[in-house]
Design a protein around this motif. Structure first.
Motif, mmCIF file in Angstrom:
data_model
loop_
_atom_site.group_PDB
_atom_site.id
_atom_site.type_symbol
_atom_site.label_atom_id
_atom_site.label_comp_id
_atom_site.label_asym_id
_atom_site.label_seq_id
_atom_site.Cartn_x
_atom_site.Cartn_y
_atom_site.Cartn_z
ATOM 1 N N ASN A 3 14.772 63.255 18.671
ATOM 2 C CA ASN A 3 15.674 63.807 17.650
ATOM 3 C C ASN A 3 16.619 64.792 18.324
ATOM 4 O OD1 ASN A 3 16.537 65.950 15.831
ATOM 5 N ND2 ASN A 3 15.334 64.850 14.266
ATOM 6 N N GLU A 4 17.903 64.589 18.161
ATOM 7 C CA GLU A 4 18.879 65.354 18.928
ATOM 8 C C GLU A 4 18.855 66.850 18.580
ATOM 9 O OE1 GLU A 4 23.505 64.705 20.171
ATOM 10 O OE2 GLU A 4 22.144 63.015 19.979
ATOM 11 N N LEU A 5 18.671 67.171 17.280
ATOM 12 C CA LEU A 5 18.652 68.584 16.885
ATOM 13 C C LEU A 5 17.421 69.292 17.469
ATOM 14 C CD1 LEU A 5 20.044 70.832 15.342
ATOM 15 C CD2 LEU A 5 18.719 70.191 13.316
ATOM 16 N N ASP A 6 16.256 68.619 17.354
ATOM 17 C CA ASP A 6 15.039 69.165 17.974
ATOM 18 C C ASP A 6 15.273 69.422 19.449
ATOM 19 O OD1 ASP A 6 13.666 69.022 15.674
ATOM 20 O OD2 ASP A 6 12.449 67.275 16.213
ATOM 21 N N PHE A 7 15.927 68.444 20.084
ATOM 22 C CA PHE A 7 16.169 68.586 21.505
ATOM 23 C C PHE A 7 17.003 69.825 21.776
ATOM 24 C CE2 PHE A 7 18.860 68.213 25.173
ATOM 25 C CZ PHE A 7 17.904 68.052 26.150
ATOM 26 N N GLU A 8 18.064 70.000 20.966
ATOM 27 C CA GLU A 8 18.970 71.120 21.167
ATOM 28 C C GLU A 8 18.213 72.439 21.042
ATOM 29 O OE1 GLU A 8 23.441 72.369 19.720
ATOM 30 O OE2 GLU A 8 22.483 70.559 18.939
ATOM 31 N N LEU A 9 17.391 72.557 20.026
ATOM 32 C CA LEU A 9 16.639 73.803 19.810
ATOM 33 C C LEU A 9 15.661 74.057 20.954
ATOM 34 C CD1 LEU A 9 16.024 73.439 15.982
ATOM 35 C CD2 LEU A 9 17.544 75.070 17.137
ATOM 36 N N SER A 10 14.891 73.027 21.313
ATOM 37 C CA SER A 10 13.914 73.232 22.381
ATOM 38 C C SER A 10 14.645 73.481 23.695
ATOM 39 C CB SER A 10 12.966 72.044 22.484
ATOM 40 O OG SER A 10 13.680 70.870 22.781
ATOM 41 N N SER A 11 15.812 72.880 23.858
ATOM 42 C CA SER A 11 16.605 73.086 25.063
ATOM 43 C C SER A 11 17.020 74.545 25.197
ATOM 44 C CB SER A 11 17.845 72.195 24.986
ATOM 45 O OG SER A 11 18.618 72.343 26.139
ATOM 46 N N LEU A 12 17.413 75.159 24.083
ATOM 47 C CA LEU A 12 17.809 76.567 24.104
ATOM 48 C C LEU A 12 16.630 77.451 24.485
ATOM 49 C CD1 LEU A 12 20.092 76.590 20.934
ATOM 50 C CD2 LEU A 12 20.811 76.815 23.333
ATOM 51 N N LYS A 13 15.434 77.048 24.082
ATOM 52 C CA LYS A 13 14.246 77.813 24.448
ATOM 53 C C LYS A 13 13.757 77.469 25.862
ATOM 54 C CE LYS A 13 12.083 76.495 20.688
ATOM 55 N NZ LYS A 13 10.904 76.198 19.884
ATOM 56 N N SER A 19 12.671 61.964 26.352
ATOM 57 C CA SER A 19 12.443 61.028 27.442
ATOM 58 C C SER A 19 13.755 60.759 28.150
ATOM 59 C CB SER A 19 11.852 59.720 26.910
ATOM 60 O OG SER A 19 12.809 59.068 26.113
ATOM 61 N N LEU A 20 13.654 60.499 29.424
ATOM 62 C CA LEU A 20 14.836 60.143 30.205
ATOM 63 C C LEU A 20 14.558 58.776 30.821
ATOM 64 C CD1 LEU A 20 17.560 60.766 31.582
ATOM 65 C CD2 LEU A 20 16.253 61.815 33.434
ATOM 66 N N ARG A 21 15.359 57.789 30.415
ATOM 67 C CA ARG A 21 15.182 56.429 30.910
ATOM 68 C C ARG A 21 16.340 56.119 31.857
ATOM 69 N NH1 ARG A 21 15.759 53.389 25.452
ATOM 70 N NH2 ARG A 21 17.609 54.738 25.602
ATOM 71 N N LEU A 22 15.991 56.052 33.131
ATOM 72 C CA LEU A 22 17.001 55.809 34.160
ATOM 73 C C LEU A 22 16.984 54.360 34.606
ATOM 74 C CD1 LEU A 22 16.555 58.609 36.820
ATOM 75 C CD2 LEU A 22 18.481 58.302 35.268
ATOM 76 N N VAL A 47 9.841 66.418 29.718
ATOM 77 C CA VAL A 47 10.701 65.232 29.627
ATOM 78 C C VAL A 47 9.994 64.069 30.341
ATOM 79 C CG1 VAL A 47 12.922 64.213 30.257
ATOM 80 C CG2 VAL A 47 12.821 66.601 29.516
ATOM 81 N N THR A 48 9.678 63.029 29.576
ATOM 82 C CA THR A 48 9.014 61.848 30.134
ATOM 83 C C THR A 48 10.018 61.007 30.904
ATOM 84 O OG1 THR A 48 7.667 61.842 28.157
ATOM 85 C CG2 THR A 48 7.584 59.868 29.527
ATOM 86 N N LEU A 49 9.665 60.669 32.134
ATOM 87 C CA LEU A 49 10.596 59.947 33.012
ATOM 88 C C LEU A 49 10.239 58.480 33.138
ATOM 89 C CD1 LEU A 49 10.914 62.265 36.137
ATOM 90 C CD2 LEU A 49 12.577 61.945 34.288
ATOM 91 N N SER A 50 11.256 57.630 33.127
ATOM 92 C CA SER A 50 11.029 56.257 33.577
ATOM 93 C C SER A 50 12.270 55.772 34.311
ATOM 94 C CB SER A 50 10.693 55.327 32.419
ATOM 95 O OG SER A 50 11.785 55.235 31.546
ATOM 96 N N MET A 51 12.043 54.951 35.290
ATOM 97 C CA MET A 51 13.180 54.404 36.048
ATOM 98 C C MET A 51 12.939 52.936 36.342
ATOM 99 S SD MET A 51 14.802 55.525 39.716
ATOM 100 C CE MET A 51 13.327 55.121 40.645
ATOM 101 N N VAL A 52 13.918 52.103 36.021
ATOM 102 C CA VAL A 52 13.871 50.701 36.424
ATOM 103 C C VAL A 52 14.856 50.504 37.569
ATOM 104 C CG1 VAL A 52 13.155 49.768 34.186
ATOM 105 C CG2 VAL A 52 15.590 50.054 34.661
ATOM 106 N N GLN A 207 27.188 64.126 24.658
ATOM 107 C CA GLN A 207 25.738 64.001 24.829
ATOM 108 C C GLN A 207 25.083 65.352 25.087
ATOM 109 O OE1 GLN A 207 25.892 61.128 27.954
ATOM 110 N NE2 GLN A 207 25.692 59.424 26.521
ATOM 111 N N LEU A 208 24.060 65.665 24.322
ATOM 112 C CA LEU A 208 23.255 66.847 24.619
ATOM 113 C C LEU A 208 21.809 66.391 24.570
ATOM 114 C CD1 LEU A 208 23.013 69.906 25.110
ATOM 115 C CD2 LEU A 208 22.737 70.152 22.651
ATOM 116 N N THR A 209 21.341 65.898 25.636
ATOM 117 C CA THR A 209 20.081 65.158 25.680
ATOM 118 C C THR A 209 19.491 65.317 27.076
ATOM 119 O OG1 THR A 209 21.349 63.287 26.445
ATOM 120 C CG2 THR A 209 20.948 63.395 24.078
ATOM 121 N N PRO A 210 18.276 64.786 27.307
ATOM 122 C CA PRO A 210 17.736 64.887 28.665
ATOM 123 C C PRO A 210 18.684 64.316 29.709
ATOM 124 C CG PRO A 210 16.010 64.212 27.173
ATOM 125 C CD PRO A 210 17.290 64.210 26.363
ATOM 126 N N GLN A 211 19.512 63.329 29.333
ATOM 127 C CA GLN A 211 20.381 62.778 30.374
ATOM 128 C C GLN A 211 21.471 63.747 30.804
ATOM 129 O OE1 GLN A 211 20.833 60.479 27.362
ATOM 130 N NE2 GLN A 211 22.902 59.681 27.609
#
Lengths: 227, 227
Positions: A3-13, A19-22, A47-52, A207-211
């Motif tokens: 959820n982008e808003l959740d992300f923004e709030l937790s990001s500020l903290k 998750s980051l899918r690369l 942040v959960t990572l995955s890479m293909v 974009q304001l996300t793990p990426q």
């Protein structure tokens, strides 16, 4: 789900979650980005990572289909729907086994190259494409080369060089450990310098996300070939 | 194009010509077969080699479509139209960076494993599939594991371990150099042994071609994990 808003709030903290899918082309996935991914995971452990891994075109398709969040690709690729930003320079170099007959000198002329057995990547590989473009730009007729083998993996080429006197062309990033351990040796080819750019591909839009965290992180950590 | 009778005649004279198009699943392509390919090319210099890497299912499809001559795959795969022969044993082992907190001991219990960050391969990987089967057979609930990252390349995992205290599961073949150089350390897990078989897949029917030479060569050169 994310959820982008959740992300923004937790990001500020300072507790970014999500998750980051690369997706990354094979040289980047194997040799360029793992160190940075490890550091990123230390900094943002939630942040959960995955890479293909795939070729540039494959990971660009995954990005367009929203199956990954960021793609790291080579400069030969490019799709209009995506936004590209350069993040690191690469060089394709000639390399040989440290015990091979070719390792007795530090440089090799184009004429010597043409008479030597060469190990190349498979059709469709970005490394092979960059190499063929460079040969063509330098008026080297690639059809004169003696390809002893086409091998579909850089690790396969490196191991093959341990056992067969021949010359291969690989990214500097792929052979850092072996050059340091002196099991492989880079050969200079006077007049021939094969450069390429690694690029970040993103979908358009803000974009304001793990990426975005990851892309900031990429730029704060200056990536250079360490040899 | 390749002519079977010509091949037979030149074969009798010890000058086998032609081309050998291999496909191999990624662990085999990168770590198991390059040394043997190099030796094969020394023995039969007139046989042109090529190898594509993919997962077992991808290379089996290439074999059925006659785009390659031999496939080297893992035992989890299998298609009725193909003939399979075992050629090497593999073991998936737990491994950690030599400087990680986990490297202080030689063994790790299942309980410790469950509390540690784990680096896994991507969905669709044969190594991941073998691992999940082994966990299930040993009543280890894989959903309890803490996957710090899913990385789509064994080299990516090995480099990640250099920079992040965590545990990964990889083929013994993939870490021979690093274990020898003591940059990675194998951790024993009492009671858990994860074995698999590498297999040759061929189309049905009699064959007197570079691929039969290669298969003979495979069996004459006993492939074993050297650690």
């Amino acid at each position: 789900m994310y959820n982008e808003l959740d992300f923004e709030l937790s990001s500020l903290k300072g507790e970014s979650e999500g998750s980051l899918r690369l997706g990354a082309s094979s040289t980047i996935a194997q040799y360029v980005i793992p160190e940075l991914l490890a550091k990123f995971h230390k900094r943002y452990p939630k942040v959960t990572l995955s890479m293909v891994a795939g070729n540039s075109k494959q990971v660009e398709s995954l990005l367009i289909n929203n199956e990954i969040d960021v793609a790291l690709v080579e400069n030969s690729s490019g799709i209009q729907e995506l936004r590209y930003t350069a993040f690191a320079k690469d060089e394709i170099v000639a390399v040989t086994g440290a015990k091979s007959v070719y390792a007795q000198k530090d440089t090799i002329s184009v004429a010597e190259l043409i008479s030597a057995p060469i190990i190349l990547r498979e059709e469709g590989s970005g490394t092979l494409e960059t190499l063929m473009q460079a040969f063509s730009q330098n008026n080297i007729d690639a059809s004169l080369l003696h390809a002893a083998a086409h091998l579909g993996a850089t690790e396969a080429i490196k191991h093959f060089l341990d056992y067969y006197d021949s010359i291969a062309f690989v990214s500097r990033f792929a052979i850092r450990k072996e050059v340091k351990a002196r099991s492989l040796k880079i050969l200079q080819i006077p007049g021939l310098s094969i450069l390429r750019q690694f690029r970040i591909a993103e979908r358009m839009g803000p974009q304001l996300t793990p990426q975005s965290l990851f892309i900031d992180f990429l730029f704060k950590n200056n990536i250079k070939v360490g040899i």
